[in-house]
Write a protein that holds these residues in place. Structure first.
Motif, PDB file in Angstrom:
ATOM      1  N   UNK A  40     -33.842 -17.271  -7.272  1.00 17.82           N
ATOM      2  CA  UNK A  40     -35.210 -16.657  -7.587  1.00 17.82           C
ATOM      3  C   UNK A  40     -36.138 -17.769  -7.710  1.00 17.82           C
ATOM      4  N   UNK A  41     -35.818 -18.957  -7.953  1.00 19.68           N
ATOM      5  CA  UNK A  41     -36.826 -19.795  -8.267  1.00 19.68           C
ATOM      6  C   UNK A  41     -37.619 -20.348  -7.124  1.00 19.68           C
ATOM      7  N   UNK A  42     -37.023 -19.963  -5.977  1.00 19.28           N
ATOM      8  CA  UNK A  42     -37.766 -20.141  -4.710  1.00 19.28           C
ATOM      9  C   UNK A  42     -38.443 -18.981  -4.367  1.00 19.28           C
ATOM     10  N   UNK A  43     -38.243 -17.826  -4.826  1.00 20.27           N
ATOM     11  CA  UNK A  43     -39.009 -16.646  -4.745  1.00 20.27           C
ATOM     12  C   UNK A  43     -39.673 -16.608  -3.441  1.00 20.27           C
ATOM     13  N   UNK A  98     -28.334 -27.269  -3.363  1.00 14.59           N
ATOM     14  CA  UNK A  98     -28.146 -26.892  -4.727  1.00 14.59           C
ATOM     15  C   UNK A  98     -27.370 -25.596  -5.099  1.00 14.59           C
ATOM     16  N   UNK A  99     -27.729 -24.794  -4.307  1.00 14.74           N
ATOM     17  CA  UNK A  99     -27.248 -23.375  -4.391  1.00 14.74           C
ATOM     18  C   UNK A  99     -26.012 -23.153  -3.530  1.00 14.74           C
ATOM     19  N   UNK A 150     -35.177 -29.324  -3.745  1.00 17.87           N
ATOM     20  CA  UNK A 150     -33.963 -28.581  -3.887  1.00 17.87           C
ATOM     21  C   UNK A 150     -33.110 -28.124  -2.716  1.00 17.87           C
ATOM     22  N   UNK A 151     -33.754 -27.493  -1.684  1.00 26.32           N
ATOM     23  CA  UNK A 151     -33.134 -27.298  -0.617  1.00 26.32           C
ATOM     24  C   UNK A 151     -32.417 -28.322  -0.021  1.00 26.32           C
ATOM     25  N   UNK A 168     -33.819 -33.571 -13.787  1.00 27.91           N
ATOM     26  CA  UNK A 168     -35.294 -33.252 -13.989  1.00 27.91           C
ATOM     27  C   UNK A 168     -36.009 -34.349 -13.496  1.00 27.91           C
ATOM     28  N   UNK A 169     -35.747 -35.514 -13.592  1.00 33.49           N
ATOM     29  CA  UNK A 169     -36.734 -36.674 -13.007  1.00 33.49           C
ATOM     30  C   UNK A 169     -36.526 -36.743 -11.251  1.00 33.49           C
ATOM     31  N   UNK A 170     -35.674 -35.987 -10.918  1.00 32.33           N
ATOM     32  CA  UNK A 170     -35.783 -35.914  -9.353  1.00 32.33           C
ATOM     33  C   UNK A 170     -36.812 -34.612  -8.909  1.00 32.33           C
TER      34      UNK A 170
END
Length: 261
Positions: free
Chosen positions: A156-159, A102-103, A97-98, A55-57
């Motif tokens: 879907x967080x990237x939506x 992470x996916x 994240x990309x 979360x800190x990242x």
């Protein structure tokens, strides 16, 4: 010691001091004032992400997004900075994240398959298709389809933050919240894109529309939506995923039309 001359400035005076006179102290005060936005966006986006995501990242990337927003925001236009900054913060977190990849590729491929299935079938039937129809198209059981949705929920967080075109940084959502004036051609594309989104939202089921409305407009978390709708958080996550995949299919079609022109 004398207090800094920006110590007791109003919000508009801080913007003037920073944007018109380049006073770094005013910029620092603006960052401090809007830091809670980073916490707010980070907490919303952390829900449903894998445990290996720190979360800190997310927050560190979010702060960079906030700074970018402060550097680019035009306060003279009378727009709401909180709305503009929230999308900049969100975009910076998603970029981070990309970059962290992470996916897993297999999950991305599942998401692409379901998105393409929605796009194909809803274009064919001109209506919202059922889970049974999607499952049949994918040649899997409805139980397996539900499992796929659970697997791809985190994508879907990237939506709506995916690029409109591979080679461009402009995102789908940036057309709705943007910081600069557009040329006439862009305005035309923006109009048709919004029209496509409206049609896409109309094809969502009632529950999917409710989830989208509560999450993106009322800004409730998925767990809060679960309470409101008296459903389990996992069910809300599934509804959110289906809604986003449907809309991404609509926007993918819009992208194809853009490229043809």
């Amino acid at each position: 010691m004398a207090e800094p001359k920006t110590a007791h400035l109003t919000n508009i005076q801080m913007w003037q001091a920073w944007r018109e006179r380049g006073e770094v102290e005013a910029k620092k005060q603006l960052i401090e004032q809007y830091l809670p936005l980073v916490d707010y966006v980070t907490n919303r986006m952390a829900i449903g992400l894998p445990k290996n995501v720190i979360k800190d990242d997310l927050a560190s990337n979010g702060v960079m997004g906030l700074i970018d927003a402060i550097e680019k925001f035009d306060y003279c236009r009378g727009l709401q900075f909180e709305t503009y900054a929230s999308w900049r913060i969100r975009g910076a977190i998603i970029d981070g994240l990309r970059q962290g990849d992470w996916v897993p590729r297999s999950v991305r491929e599942k998401a692409k398959r379901v998105e393409e299935a929605y796009q194909h079938l809803e274009q064919q039937y001109l209506r919202s298709v059922t889970d049974a129809e999607i499952s049949s198209y994918l040649q899997i059981s409805e139980k397996e389809f539900a499992g796929m949705l659970q697997d791809i929920a985190v994508t879907t967080v990237c939506s709506l933050e995916d690029p409109i075109r591979e080679e461009e940084s402009e995102t789908r959502m940036s057309l709705l919240v943007d910081d600069k004036a557009k040329n006439p051609d862009h305005k035309v594309h923006e109009f048709y894109m919004k029209e496509s989104l409206v049609k896409g939202i109309e094809r969502l089921t009632e529950k999917e529309r409710t989830v989208v409305s509560l999450f993106y407009y009322e800004e409730l978390s998925l767990s809060e939506i679960a309470e409101v709708m008296s459903l389990s958080p996992s069910r809300i996550s599934q509804l959110h995923s289906k809604a986003i995949l449907r809309l991404r299919g609509v926007l993918a079609k819009h992208k194809d039309q853009l490229l043809q022109h």
